[in-house]
Design an enzyme around this catalytic site. Sequence first.
Site, PDB file in Angstrom:
ATOM      1  N   ASN A   9       1.159  -1.215  -0.105  1.00  0.00           N
ATOM      2  CA  ASN A   9      -0.131  -0.067   0.143  1.00  0.00           C
ATOM      3  C   ASN A   9       0.912   1.143   0.222  1.00  0.00           C
ATOM      4  O   ASN A   9       1.663   1.817   0.793  1.00  0.00           O
ATOM      5  CB  ASN A   9      -0.654  -0.544   1.321  1.00  0.00           C
ATOM      6  CG  ASN A   9      -1.303   1.406   0.790  1.00  0.00           C
ATOM      7  OD1 ASN A   9      -1.852   2.418   0.631  1.00  0.00           O
ATOM      8  ND2 ASN A   9      -2.233   1.747   2.683  1.00  0.00           N
ATOM      9  N   TRP A  10       1.337   1.779  -1.488  1.00  0.00           N
ATOM     10  CA  TRP A  10       1.980   3.345  -1.052  1.00  0.00           C
ATOM     11  C   TRP A  10       1.819   3.971  -0.512  1.00  0.00           C
ATOM     12  O   TRP A  10       2.167   4.769  -0.664  1.00  0.00           O
ATOM     13  CB  TRP A  10       2.353   3.032  -3.068  1.00  0.00           C
ATOM     14  CG  TRP A  10       3.063   2.315  -3.084  1.00  0.00           C
ATOM     15  CD1 TRP A  10       3.592   1.339  -3.223  1.00  0.00           C
ATOM     16  CD2 TRP A  10       3.236   2.126  -4.869  1.00  0.00           C
ATOM     17  NE1 TRP A  10       4.026   0.531  -3.978  1.00  0.00           N
ATOM     18  CE2 TRP A  10       3.820   0.778  -5.331  1.00  0.00           C
ATOM     19  CE3 TRP A  10       3.025   2.732  -6.221  1.00  0.00           C
ATOM     20  CZ2 TRP A  10       4.940   0.879  -6.910  1.00  0.00           C
ATOM     21  CZ3 TRP A  10       3.786   3.129  -7.376  1.00  0.00           C
ATOM     22  CH2 TRP A  10       3.912   1.382  -7.131  1.00  0.00           C
ATOM     23  N   LYS A  11       0.348   3.763   0.006  1.00  0.00           N
ATOM     24  CA  LYS A  11      -0.686   5.190   0.267  1.00  0.00           C
ATOM     25  C   LYS A  11      -0.402   6.753  -1.039  1.00  0.00           C
ATOM     26  O   LYS A  11       0.251   6.799  -1.743  1.00  0.00           O
ATOM     27  CB  LYS A  11       0.252   5.383   1.202  1.00  0.00           C
ATOM     28  CG  LYS A  11      -0.280   4.041   2.674  1.00  0.00           C
ATOM     29  CD  LYS A  11      -0.279   4.305   4.100  1.00  0.00           C
ATOM     30  CE  LYS A  11      -0.367   3.560   4.825  1.00  0.00           C
ATOM     31  NZ  LYS A  11       0.048   3.186   5.901  1.00  0.00           N
ATOM     32  N   HIS A  96      -9.430   1.886   5.234  1.00  0.00           N
ATOM     33  CA  HIS A  96      -8.133   1.186   5.673  1.00  0.00           C
ATOM     34  C   HIS A  96      -8.655   2.249   7.075  1.00  0.00           C
ATOM     35  O   HIS A  96      -9.438   3.917   6.218  1.00  0.00           O
ATOM     36  CB  HIS A  96      -6.961   1.853   4.414  1.00  0.00           C
ATOM     37  CG  HIS A  96      -5.689   2.396   5.732  1.00  0.00           C
ATOM     38  ND1 HIS A  96      -5.019   3.284   6.289  1.00  0.00           N
ATOM     39  CD2 HIS A  96      -4.373   1.089   5.048  1.00  0.00           C
ATOM     40  CE1 HIS A  96      -3.716   2.682   6.505  1.00  0.00           C
ATOM     41  NE2 HIS A  96      -3.754   1.818   5.903  1.00  0.00           N
ATOM     42  N   GLU A  98      -6.209   4.581   8.127  1.00  0.00           N
ATOM     43  CA  GLU A  98      -6.179   6.107   7.360  1.00  0.00           C
ATOM     44  C   GLU A  98      -7.533   6.727   6.485  1.00  0.00           C
ATOM     45  O   GLU A  98      -7.602   7.774   7.192  1.00  0.00           O
ATOM     46  CB  GLU A  98      -5.212   6.134   6.514  1.00  0.00           C
ATOM     47  CG  GLU A  98      -3.865   6.040   7.459  1.00  0.00           C
ATOM     48  CD  GLU A  98      -2.259   5.441   6.520  1.00  0.00           C
ATOM     49  OE1 GLU A  98      -2.454   5.840   5.326  1.00  0.00           O
ATOM     50  OE2 GLU A  98      -1.824   5.019   7.256  1.00  0.00           O
ATOM     51  N   GLU A 168      -4.974  -4.403  10.781  1.00  0.00           N
ATOM     52  CA  GLU A 168      -4.181  -3.530  11.056  1.00  0.00           C
ATOM     53  C   GLU A 168      -4.427  -2.563  12.402  1.00  0.00           C
ATOM     54  O   GLU A 168      -5.142  -1.721  12.107  1.00  0.00           O
ATOM     55  CB  GLU A 168      -4.607  -2.727   9.959  1.00  0.00           C
ATOM     56  CG  GLU A 168      -3.829  -3.257   8.175  1.00  0.00           C
ATOM     57  CD  GLU A 168      -3.127  -2.240   7.127  1.00  0.00           C
ATOM     58  OE1 GLU A 168      -2.300  -2.093   6.934  1.00  0.00           O
ATOM     59  OE2 GLU A 168      -4.070  -0.741   7.151  1.00  0.00           O
ATOM     60  N   GLY A 174       2.277   2.355  10.432  1.00  0.00           N
ATOM     61  CA  GLY A 174       3.754   3.364  10.606  1.00  0.00           C
ATOM     62  C   GLY A 174       4.392   3.761  11.991  1.00  0.00           C
ATOM     63  O   GLY A 174       5.000   4.770  11.889  1.00  0.00           O
ATOM     64  N   SER A 214       3.591  -2.032  11.140  1.00  0.00           N
ATOM     65  CA  SER A 214       5.139  -2.262  10.219  1.00  0.00           C
ATOM     66  C   SER A 214       5.140  -3.262   9.826  1.00  0.00           C
ATOM     67  O   SER A 214       6.723  -4.048  10.827  1.00  0.00           O
ATOM     68  CB  SER A 214       5.149  -2.040  12.132  1.00  0.00           C
ATOM     69  OG  SER A 214       4.798  -0.461  11.897  1.00  0.00           O
ATOM     70  N   GLY A 235       2.957  -1.374   3.843  1.00  0.00           N
ATOM     71  CA  GLY A 235       3.214   0.125   3.716  1.00  0.00           C
ATOM     72  C   GLY A 235       4.585   0.576   3.566  1.00  0.00           C
ATOM     73  O   GLY A 235       5.086   0.127   2.674  1.00  0.00           O
ATOM     74  N   GLY A 236       5.427   1.007   4.547  1.00  0.00           N
ATOM     75  CA  GLY A 236       6.768   1.404   4.418  1.00  0.00           C
ATOM     76  C   GLY A 236       7.802   1.039   3.223  1.00  0.00           C
ATOM     77  O   GLY A 236       7.983   1.253   2.588  1.00  0.00           O
TER      78      GLY A 236
HETATM   79  P1  13P Z   1       3.055   0.051   8.010  1.00  0.00           P
HETATM   80  O1  13P Z   1       3.612  -1.242   7.414  1.00  0.00           O
HETATM   81  O2  13P Z   1       3.668   1.413   6.608  1.00  0.00           O
HETATM   82  O3  13P Z   1       3.439   0.238   9.206  1.00  0.00           O
HETATM   83  O4  13P Z   1       1.963   0.194   7.214  1.00  0.00           O
HETATM   84  C1  13P Z   1       0.901  -0.636   6.718  1.00  0.00           C
HETATM   85  C2  13P Z   1      -0.260  -0.150   6.271  1.00  0.00           C
HETATM   86  O5  13P Z   1      -1.286   0.833   6.814  1.00  0.00           O
HETATM   87  C3  13P Z   1      -0.157  -1.141   5.417  1.00  0.00           C
HETATM   88  O6  13P Z   1      -2.064  -0.613   4.914  1.00  0.00           O
END
Ligand code: 13P
Length: 251
Positions: A9-11, A96, A98, A168, A174, A214, A235-236
């Site tokens: 998930n590149w966000k 998600h 967010e 999640e 993050g 994470s 994510g990251g």
């Molecule tokens: P991180 O892997 O950066 O913690 O993010 C997880 C995430 O929100 C994937 O959708």
Amino acid sequence: MRKNIVAGNWKMNKTLQEGLALAKELDAALKGRTVNCDVIIGTPFIHLASIAAAIDTTRIGVAAENCADKESGAYTGEVSATMVASTGARYVIIGHSERRAYYHETSPILMEKVKLALANGLTPIFCVGEVLAEREAGTHFEVVARQVEEALFGLKKEDFGKIVLAYEPVWAIGTGRTATADQAQEMHAHIRQIVAARYGEEVAADCSILYGGSCNGENAKELFSRPDVDGGLIGGASLSVEKFMPIIEAF
Ligand code: 13P
């Protein structure tokens, strides 16, 4: 049987050029390689069509990170599930944390998004997860159960069977603070139990439940070793091939 899946998930990261380069690099890295999971990348809307055209989408599935809760019409700035599907993307991340927290997406809204995604042949990757205060108060099982029930349990059995779930915990996203493999397993088993109670053992056993928060090349193997953890939503660590590949290879 359910699939193992590693999804990025590149966000809101990467310009179109950077995103295209990353997708191509990942595609090249996976070419001729046997991996034991499905690989998906979730990218901003504007990247979808270019990336879907530039890579082998049988090797890497392409996902949108959101879609509208309306079919079409006067909704300035929104992108419909039909539009997402027309790019060559086959998946869409819905719910998600967010989106829930910053854009006030509630269960009724998410239910509409899921229905529209399914109606357009997209596989929803539906996210649930508690915030830290809920975990500390010991209400995390209830909170997650409610998120699943409110948005998804109106679906017919055959439609629910098309959904991928992602747990999640918001406190792990993050933050560098991963849920332990035991915490993930415990919640995934809980989710599977709720699904079994509503749709039966077979549907529950076939449902892929991913862990996100994470997750990285160091902890993926242990997380994925648990029986109810069917992969990760990353994510990251999905923002470079160097970091993403070890997670794919953790299976
Ligand atoms: P991180 O892997 O950066 O913690 O993010 C997880 C995430 O929100 C994937 O959708």
